[in-house]
Motif scaffolding. Sequence first.
Motif, PDB file in Angstrom:
ATOM      1  N   LYS A 164     -72.744 -94.935  70.066  1.00  0.00           N
ATOM      2  CA  LYS A 164     -71.919 -96.419  70.485  1.00  0.00           C
ATOM      3  C   LYS A 164     -71.412 -96.879  69.163  1.00  0.00           C
ATOM      4  O   LYS A 164     -70.439 -97.404  69.124  1.00  0.00           O
ATOM      5  N   ARG A 219     -62.487-101.165  67.294  1.00  0.00           N
ATOM      6  CA  ARG A 219     -62.351-102.266  66.485  1.00  0.00           C
ATOM      7  C   ARG A 219     -61.125-101.885  65.544  1.00  0.00           C
ATOM      8  O   ARG A 219     -60.060-102.849  65.354  1.00  0.00           O
ATOM      9  N   THR A 232     -67.645 -98.029  69.084  1.00  0.00           N
ATOM     10  CA  THR A 232     -67.113 -99.551  68.542  1.00  0.00           C
ATOM     11  C   THR A 232     -66.260 -99.616  67.385  1.00  0.00           C
ATOM     12  O   THR A 232     -65.423-100.339  67.434  1.00  0.00           O
ATOM     13  N   THR A 243     -72.277-106.110  65.405  1.00  0.00           N
ATOM     14  CA  THR A 243     -71.539-106.157  66.521  1.00  0.00           C
ATOM     15  C   THR A 243     -72.237-105.350  67.645  1.00  0.00           C
ATOM     16  O   THR A 243     -72.112-105.659  68.667  1.00  0.00           O
ATOM     17  N   CYS A 244     -72.749-104.176  67.207  1.00  0.00           N
ATOM     18  CA  CYS A 244     -73.245-102.943  68.172  1.00  0.00           C
ATOM     19  C   CYS A 244     -74.665-103.372  68.419  1.00  0.00           C
ATOM     20  O   CYS A 244     -75.461-102.414  69.062  1.00  0.00           O
TER      21      CYS A 244
END
Length: 419
Positions: A218, A226, A222, A350-351
Amino acid sequence: MLDRPDLPYSIFPKDGTRNLWVRFSIKGEGQVRKSLGTSDPDLARQKAHEIWFEANYRSRNGLKARTTSFTKAAEDFIAMVEREVERGDRPAYHARDIPPVIRRYFIEYFGKKDIDAIAESDITRYLEWRKDYWITGPGKDITEIHYVRSGRSIKRPLGEKRVPTISRQRGELVILRQLFRQAVKWGYLNNAQVPAVEVPRARVPNNRPSFSPEEFRKLEATSLERLSDPSIHEHLRWDRTVLHTQMMIGAFSGMRPTEMKNLNWGDVLGYRSGRKKALKDRDIRLRVRGKAKSREFVPQEAALLWFDTLWNFWVTHQGKDPSDTDPVLATREGKRLGSTKKGLTELLATCDLLFDYRGVRRTSYSFRHFYISQQLAHGVDVFALARNTGTSSEMIDKFYGQVTNARMKKQLRPEWTDD
């Protein structure tokens, strides 16, 4: 009669004071003079004998005849540290960091107390005093720190006042122990008189904060999303790219963050000669240094491509291949890269991966922990892994218990035979 020829010391009055004094000689140290603190002849003679006896006892046991105050021993230690820094026998930061600790905390607390009279109970009381120093103690009203740098007096505002961390306490007490050991070498006290200076142990979780394979996937996805966002500025794109590169190299090599920061292109062994070869024929080894140690080790093959990214970045911005002494992680100007902590924190948040399931915060070290966990889960021998990562098998056993039984199920389900 105060002065008697049958005694090994003389008692005499001293101008300007009512108190009587004692004087005697110690071989190798010359004459000792000391106030007896009284004008009473009988009490003076009793004290004089005690002082003479103690001085001779100290001399016979390899100590200075005169007792030494903690302040005197501490200033002697500071002077020794500064001389050793000048000679290159100590790192330069010792002359910057050690004297303020000794003068602000040790001398302020122990002061003129004889160094050979400091007991374990005094150390215990000091530790409590030190914890409260900036909160309710002598430092509570201090708003600025004054110090001297390059001969100039400088002051700066004091930051947040708080109890010192365990790490800070440990560092300061290591200095205190060194001071006492040096005082023994100078004859200010003997080994039996050195108080126990117990260094607090940091309370650490049993397991280091890592990632599960699903969490790492994950994070990787991500991060790639980004950095490939078409709307961002190219400078931000590179910042996110170099962060992604650090993550991947850390995850597939197990390097410590400091080791990665110190890595030069000459330390990526076999990389330069293999650049023109097919990927299947390329291989590298890494030579790293950090934590006052160095080692050479083998990373996973998946790390190789990320070194290509960093090499190409250098060529793009410097217009030439990097030399062996150039840093692997570099800025556009070719300087060694600084901290990427802010960017990593933002990405992890963010994750929703900034903290693990126990609430322990993840850091750049978590990629090293992920590497070790993955290697263990895939059956790598713990002793070989310890050598490759520059740690001990005991440390791996103690801190990497997050390699759960579920992930080790293949190793835990061997085929049983009747042999």
